[in-house]
Design a protein around this motif. Structure first.
Motif, mmCIF file in Angstrom:
data_model
loop_
_atom_site.group_PDB
_atom_site.id
_atom_site.type_symbol
_atom_site.label_atom_id
_atom_site.label_comp_id
_atom_site.label_asym_id
_atom_site.label_seq_id
_atom_site.Cartn_x
_atom_site.Cartn_y
_atom_site.Cartn_z
ATOM 1 N N PRO A 47 27.227 18.684 20.478
ATOM 2 C CA PRO A 47 26.515 18.448 19.213
ATOM 3 C C PRO A 47 25.181 19.204 19.116
ATOM 4 C CG PRO A 47 27.359 16.387 20.085
ATOM 5 C CD PRO A 47 27.527 17.408 21.165
ATOM 6 N N GLN A 48 24.415 19.250 20.223
ATOM 7 C CA GLN A 48 23.080 19.853 20.153
ATOM 8 C C GLN A 48 23.120 21.377 20.182
ATOM 9 O OE1 GLN A 48 21.248 16.494 22.932
ATOM 10 N NE2 GLN A 48 19.667 17.932 22.337
ATOM 11 N N LYS A 49 23.858 21.936 21.128
ATOM 12 C CA LYS A 49 23.801 23.383 21.338
ATOM 13 C C LYS A 49 24.829 24.167 20.526
ATOM 14 C CE LYS A 49 20.510 22.586 24.135
ATOM 15 N NZ LYS A 49 19.114 22.883 23.708
ATOM 16 N N ILE A 50 25.917 23.527 20.110
ATOM 17 C CA ILE A 50 26.939 24.233 19.339
ATOM 18 C C ILE A 50 26.888 23.847 17.856
ATOM 19 C CG2 ILE A 50 29.425 24.583 19.038
ATOM 20 C CD1 ILE A 50 29.726 24.241 22.051
ATOM 21 N N LEU A 51 26.816 22.536 17.585
ATOM 22 C CA LEU A 51 26.778 22.081 16.189
ATOM 23 C C LEU A 51 25.370 22.089 15.599
ATOM 24 C CD1 LEU A 51 29.331 19.119 16.390
ATOM 25 C CD2 LEU A 51 29.745 21.522 15.816
ATOM 26 N N GLY A 52 24.354 22.158 16.453
ATOM 27 C CA GLY A 52 22.984 22.296 15.969
ATOM 28 C C GLY A 52 22.288 21.002 15.615
ATOM 29 N N ILE A 53 22.829 19.852 16.045
ATOM 30 C CA ILE A 53 22.175 18.570 15.796
ATOM 31 C C ILE A 53 21.083 18.379 16.841
ATOM 32 C CG2 ILE A 53 22.505 16.071 15.636
ATOM 33 C CD1 ILE A 53 25.469 16.652 14.987
ATOM 34 N N ASN A 54 19.839 18.287 16.403
ATOM 35 C CA ASN A 54 18.697 18.217 17.339
ATOM 36 C C ASN A 54 18.705 19.422 18.286
ATOM 37 O OD1 ASN A 54 17.551 15.524 16.575
ATOM 38 N ND2 ASN A 54 19.566 14.812 17.267
ATOM 39 N N ARG A 55 18.979 20.573 17.744
ATOM 40 C CA ARG A 55 19.158 21.792 18.529
ATOM 41 C C ARG A 55 17.971 22.124 19.434
ATOM 42 N NH1 ARG A 55 22.361 26.195 17.761
ATOM 43 N NH2 ARG A 55 22.917 25.542 15.643
ATOM 44 N N PHE A 56 16.758 21.883 18.971
ATOM 45 C CA PHE A 56 15.580 22.349 19.699
ATOM 46 C C PHE A 56 15.012 21.316 20.673
ATOM 47 C CE2 PHE A 56 15.656 24.768 15.693
ATOM 48 C CZ PHE A 56 15.825 26.038 16.234
ATOM 49 N N VAL A 57 15.690 20.211 20.843
ATOM 50 C CA VAL A 57 15.253 19.200 21.805
ATOM 51 C C VAL A 57 15.735 19.609 23.192
ATOM 52 C CG1 VAL A 57 15.263 16.755 22.404
ATOM 53 C CG2 VAL A 57 15.379 17.456 20.003
ATOM 54 N N LYS A 58 14.848 19.523 24.182
ATOM 55 C CA LYS A 58 15.136 20.042 25.524
ATOM 56 C C LYS A 58 15.659 18.981 26.478
ATOM 57 C CE LYS A 58 11.770 23.770 25.034
ATOM 58 N NZ LYS A 58 10.550 24.411 25.601
ATOM 59 N N TRP A 59 16.128 17.880 25.929
ATOM 60 C CA TRP A 59 16.754 16.830 26.729
ATOM 61 C C TRP A 59 17.914 16.258 25.912
ATOM 62 C CZ3 TRP A 59 11.833 16.656 24.651
ATOM 63 C CH2 TRP A 59 11.633 15.760 23.595
ATOM 64 N N PRO A 60 18.820 15.520 26.530
ATOM 65 C CA PRO A 60 19.984 15.001 25.790
ATOM 66 C C PRO A 60 19.600 13.976 24.729
ATOM 67 C CG PRO A 60 20.386 14.978 28.157
ATOM 68 C CD PRO A 60 18.931 15.261 27.978
ATOM 69 N N VAL A 61 20.137 14.161 23.536
ATOM 70 C CA VAL A 61 19.934 13.241 22.416
ATOM 71 C C VAL A 61 21.300 12.881 21.849
ATOM 72 C CG1 VAL A 61 18.934 12.943 20.120
ATOM 73 C CG2 VAL A 61 17.667 14.191 21.878
ATOM 74 N N HIS A 62 21.511 11.602 21.570
ATOM 75 C CA HIS A 62 22.786 11.180 20.983
ATOM 76 C C HIS A 62 22.925 11.782 19.591
ATOM 77 C CE1 HIS A 62 25.970 8.495 19.479
ATOM 78 N NE2 HIS A 62 26.275 8.330 20.758
ATOM 79 N N PHE A 63 24.142 12.153 19.230
ATOM 80 C CA PHE A 63 24.351 12.851 17.953
ATOM 81 C C PHE A 63 24.048 11.988 16.732
ATOM 82 C CE2 PHE A 63 28.488 11.190 19.312
ATOM 83 C CZ PHE A 63 28.919 10.494 18.196
#
Length: 211
Positions: A47-63
């Motif tokens: 979700p973060q690195k491919i779909l771009g949800i919370n893309r710029f956060v440097k730790w895991p975030v739930h989608f």
């Protein structure tokens, strides 16, 4: 007694651990027996690195969680703000998280209110500061400028409008201290983490920092 490390644990780290460490440079957790790396890959990396949800956060975030202004968040280890579902964090005025901070599902942490006269603007306040060994239970709200001390438990559904002192259990709306919180007993060693711990966090592992 520590849990036995199985071949499945080791294989999970070998196959997926390097991806997680690359994707989330601010992710510091015990190497084994926290969360499966393949689960982090599915729930966080995609979700973060491919779909771009919370893309710029440097730790895991739930989608399902939202992090605004992550560049204004400072955090320690054992702390991944937004890793549970339905969390909203707005860091316009800055938020400082200590080490070993847990945030329950549905919690809101809001560092800036909208200006009463100009709704498109936010008021400027001091950053929110949350200490070490803090757990904020589900559906709580932490409001601008609040300081929460070390070794604090915030009860579910609380609205934190004022500072909470260290070594406290606090609940309610508005959130108030109801009793003393015993010293935090959970211990970690630097060697058991998924990667080398930066020097600025080494003090957390000192015995004195937990007493």
């Amino acid at each position: 007694m520590s849990q036995k490390i199985t071949w499945k644990d080791k294989l999970d780290f070998i196959l997926f651990g390097w991806i997680i460490n690359w994707a989330f440079p601010q992710y510091y957790r015990p190497k084994y027996h926290y969360t499966r790396y393949r689960k982090i890959l599915l729930i966080n990396v995609i979700p973060q690195k491919i779909l771009g949800i919370n893309r710029f956060v440097k730790w895991p975030v739930h989608f399902t969680s939202v992090i605004h202004s992550p560049e204004k968040i400072t955090k320690g280890i054992l702390c991944d703000p937004g890793d549970n579902p339905g969390i909203y964090i707005q860091a316009n005025n800055g938020i400082i998280f200590g080490n070993n901070v847990g945030i329950g599902t549905g919690t809101k942490i809001i560092s800036a209110n909208h200006n009463k006269e100009e709704h498109s603007k936010h008021d400027t306040t001091s950053p929110i500061i949350i200490g070490n060994d803090v757990f904020i239970y589900a559906n709580s709200v932490v409001l601008p400028g609040v300081k929460i001390g070390d070794n604090v438990v915030i009860g579910a559904g609380s609205i934190v409008t004022k500072d909470i002192p260290a070594n406290s259990v606090a609940v309610g709306n508005p959130c108030k201290v109801i009793k003393h919180n015993p010293p935090h007993r959970e211990k970690f060693t630097r060697e058991e983490f998924n990667k080398n711990i930066p020097k600025q966090y080494h003090h957390y592992f000192d015995i004195s920092s937990h007493e």
